[in-house]
Design a protein around this motif. Structure first.
Motif: not given
Length: 219
Positions: A5, A7-9, A151, A186-189, A191-192, A217
């Protein structure tokens, strides 16, 4: 992507920035993960960033060891000799089948790892030099096999260096605490949520450096 999973920002300090991240499917079993930070800001840094990112995408697909990928990028950058500009890079190759992680660090921040809810420190590693300055830079190379439910967080120093109105940096301790509050997400959340904590710390202070994170993840 099965078993992973992502995520990025990325938040630029100006209209354009010098940070970048890449997620590249090398083949059916391997995933390349990278994050970089070009010295400087604005258009010159953005142009150098675009060059470094393009080189990385091209070299990552050549089916060569991760260290070779990074050294080839360095060779290309040195040949262009762009007025002493340079880039820090963290390049990782993850085997999705075995969870084997090959890490090559070129002057960049160390990644952070958690196994479940437990922080997993990496070895201290040796000196690591940025790319684009010398022909044969020192690199920090490590290989580990990740436990299940791991993670991985890769980030640029704009995250930890961001200051509050009292000029106190966000720092690695606050970053770790922020991530650990959000490991269930979740990975994107995740990061947020870290960005929300960073903005709360920053308060009324202007952002002075690019902020980039890549979270992974692994099942």
């Amino acid at each position: 992507m099965a078993g992973v999973d992502l995520g990025a920002v990325m938040r630029a300090a100006r209209t354009v920035g010098g940070d970048f991240y890449e997620v590249i499917r090398v083949d059916d079993e391997r995933l390349a993960l990278a994050i970089g930070d070009v010295a400087g800001k604005g258009i010159p840094a953005a142009l150098y960033m675009a060059l470094a990112s393009s080189l990385l995408r091209a070299e990552a697909r050549q089916n060569v060891p991760p260290e070779t990928v990074v050294r080839r990028i360095n060779q290309h950058l040195c040949e262009r000799d762009m007025e002493s500009m340079f880039v820090t890079l963290l390049y990782c190759e993850l085997d999705l089948r075995t969870r084997h992680l090959h890490i090559v660090r070129a002057g960049h921040e160390h990644p952070l790892l958690w196994s479940g809810q437990t922080a997993t420190p990496l070895a201290a590693g040796g000196r690591a030099m940025p790319l684009g300055l010398v022909d044969n830079p020192l690199l920090d190379i490590q290989e580990i096999t990740l436990p299940a439910a791991t993670t991985l967080l890769m980030f640029t120093d704009g995250v930890t260096d961001e200051i509050d109105p009292g000029t106190h940096p966000f720092g690695k301790r606050r970053l770790i605490e922020s991530v650990e509050r959000s490991l269930h997400l979740p990975a994107q959340e995740l990061c947020a949520a870290v960005v929300d904590d960073l903005l709360a710390h920053q308060n009324a202070m202007p952002q002075f450096d690019d902020v980039t994170m890549l979270a992974v993840h692994v099942d």
